[in-house]
Design a protein around this motif. Sequence first.
Motif, short mmCIF file in Angstrom:
data_model
loop_
_atom_site.label_atom_id
_atom_site.label_comp_id
_atom_site.label_asym_id
_atom_site.label_seq_id
_atom_site.Cartn_x
_atom_site.Cartn_y
_atom_site.Cartn_z
N HIS A 1 0.83 -1.20 0.00
CA HIS A 1 0.00 0.00 0.00
C HIS A 1 0.87 1.26 0.00
CE1 HIS A 1 -3.68 2.26 1.69
NE2 HIS A 1 -2.70 3.15 1.67
N GLU A 2 1.81 1.32 0.93
CA GLU A 2 2.65 2.52 1.05
C GLU A 2 3.60 2.67 -0.13
OE1 GLU A 2 2.14 4.90 3.10
OE2 GLU A 2 0.51 3.74 3.98
N LEU A 3 4.09 1.56 -0.66
CA LEU A 3 4.97 1.64 -1.82
C LEU A 3 4.20 2.13 -3.04
CD1 LEU A 3 7.15 -1.59 -1.45
CD2 LEU A 3 7.69 0.77 -0.78
N GLY A 4 2.91 1.83 -3.10
CA GLY A 4 2.07 2.36 -4.17
C GLY A 4 2.03 3.88 -4.13
N HIS A 5 1.88 4.43 -2.92
CA HIS A 5 1.90 5.89 -2.76
C HIS A 5 3.24 6.48 -3.21
CE1 HIS A 5 -1.92 6.40 -0.85
NE2 HIS A 5 -1.61 5.72 0.24
N VAL A 6 4.32 5.85 -2.77
CA VAL A 6 5.66 6.37 -3.07
C VAL A 6 5.92 6.36 -4.58
CG1 VAL A 6 8.14 5.96 -2.79
CG2 VAL A 6 6.61 5.75 -0.82
N ALA A 7 5.63 5.23 -5.22
CA ALA A 7 5.87 5.12 -6.67
C ALA A 7 5.03 6.13 -7.43
CB ALA A 7 5.58 3.70 -7.14
N ALA A 8 3.75 6.24 -7.08
CA ALA A 8 2.87 7.17 -7.78
C ALA A 8 3.30 8.61 -7.56
CB ALA A 8 1.43 6.98 -7.30
N TYR A 9 3.74 8.93 -6.35
CA TYR A 9 4.17 10.30 -6.06
C TYR A 9 5.41 10.66 -6.87
CZ TYR A 9 5.84 14.33 -3.39
OH TYR A 9 6.28 15.58 -3.02
N ARG A 10 6.33 9.73 -6.97
CA ARG A 10 7.53 9.98 -7.75
C ARG A 10 7.20 10.12 -9.25
NH1 ARG A 10 10.03 12.49 -5.24
NH2 ARG A 10 11.79 12.03 -3.88
N LEU A 11 6.32 9.29 -9.76
CA LEU A 11 5.99 9.32 -11.18
C LEU A 11 5.14 10.54 -11.56
CD1 LEU A 11 5.20 5.54 -11.74
CD2 LEU A 11 7.22 6.78 -12.50
N LEU A 12 4.25 10.96 -10.65
CA LEU A 12 3.34 12.06 -10.95
C LEU A 12 3.78 13.40 -10.38
CD1 LEU A 12 -0.04 10.17 -10.33
CD2 LEU A 12 0.99 10.76 -12.53
N GLY A 13 4.56 13.36 -9.30
CA GLY A 13 5.00 14.59 -8.67
C GLY A 13 6.38 15.04 -9.10
N GLY A 14 7.11 14.16 -9.75
CA GLY A 14 8.45 14.50 -10.20
C GLY A 14 9.52 13.75 -9.43
N SER A 15 10.63 13.48 -10.09
CA SER A 15 11.69 12.68 -9.48
C SER A 15 12.38 13.40 -8.32
CB SER A 15 12.74 12.29 -10.52
OG SER A 15 13.35 13.46 -11.07
N MET A 16 12.23 14.73 -8.27
CA MET A 16 12.88 15.50 -7.22
C MET A 16 11.90 16.04 -6.18
SD MET A 16 16.08 15.36 -7.98
CE MET A 16 16.79 16.67 -6.99
N ALA A 17 10.63 15.68 -6.31
CA ALA A 17 9.63 16.18 -5.37
C ALA A 17 9.96 15.73 -3.95
CB ALA A 17 8.24 15.69 -5.77
N PRO A 18 9.94 16.65 -2.98
CA PRO A 18 10.29 16.28 -1.60
C PRO A 18 9.26 15.34 -0.98
CG PRO A 18 9.38 18.50 -1.66
CD PRO A 18 9.55 18.07 -3.09
N GLY A 19 9.75 14.35 -0.27
CA GLY A 19 8.87 13.40 0.40
C GLY A 19 9.59 12.77 1.58
N ILE A 20 8.84 12.43 2.61
CA ILE A 20 9.40 11.82 3.81
C ILE A 20 8.61 10.57 4.16
CG2 ILE A 20 9.97 12.15 6.25
CD1 ILE A 20 9.98 15.15 5.76
N ALA A 21 9.29 9.45 4.30
CA ALA A 21 8.65 8.20 4.71
C ALA A 21 8.72 8.12 6.23
CB ALA A 21 9.36 7.01 4.08
N VAL A 22 7.56 7.97 6.85
CA VAL A 22 7.47 7.92 8.31
C VAL A 22 6.91 6.56 8.73
CG1 VAL A 22 6.54 9.02 10.38
CG2 VAL A 22 7.03 10.40 8.36
N ALA A 23 7.51 5.94 9.72
CA ALA A 23 7.06 4.61 10.15
C ALA A 23 7.16 4.48 11.66
CB ALA A 23 7.90 3.53 9.48
#
Length: 224
Positions: free
Chosen positions: A108-130
């Motif tokens: 589920h979470e990897l789906g978010h990450v992959a989609a964010y990178r593909l649609l938001g840009g390869s340099m879009a800032p993101g933080i994985a929290v667990a």
Amino acid sequence: MAFPPLGIAVTQTSPTFRHDLLELGLASENRKRAPLGSVFGTSLSRATVLPSGWRSSVAVALSHYARAMFRVFVLLGLVLVAGLGTGLTSLAGLALAGFFLACSILVHELGHVAAYRLLGGSMAPGIAVAKGMRCHLVRRGLPPWRDLLVAAAGPLAPGFLVPFLVPFLWVAPLTCGAWLAIALGHALCALWPVGDGVTIWGAVAQLSRRRRAARSDASPRSLL
């Protein structure tokens, strides 16, 4: 404390300052030195910044989330061995169900990450929290359609693996059925205005407002 690239900030005078820092991935908890603390200690909230590129981001997020769930997988493994060793098939089945649930959260979470990178840009800032099995992605907002797709990618991701289970359907029908039920549960949860559903319905509402505004602008106006 602020993080401009993501457009987020936390007020230091807020009574929930520490909680907000951890939820937004602006800080990580340090593990106290204690016997067996690395395996059986209290779950800590840890954050890591996603690198550029979707493949690297998915790999880093997978490693980060899997490490947070390590103790869960250890516990499920012990329960599975105990169930098989004692002949308690129900206990073993419970352990397998828990294993599938934990894996579905990762997917589920990897789906978010992959989609964010593909649609938001390869340099879009993101933080994985667990924190244990509680994982989420802190990211910047995107245009409505992209926000909708990124939010929906997580709940739909477990379902993308269902076709790969077809060859095993006759060999392990209960196992395939369990994953199908979990995948369906993820998808249905996206329909509720909670978690991902908040982003999804918010994007739908914004698109609806834009559509109504476009129709209003395109309608003929009286020249009187």
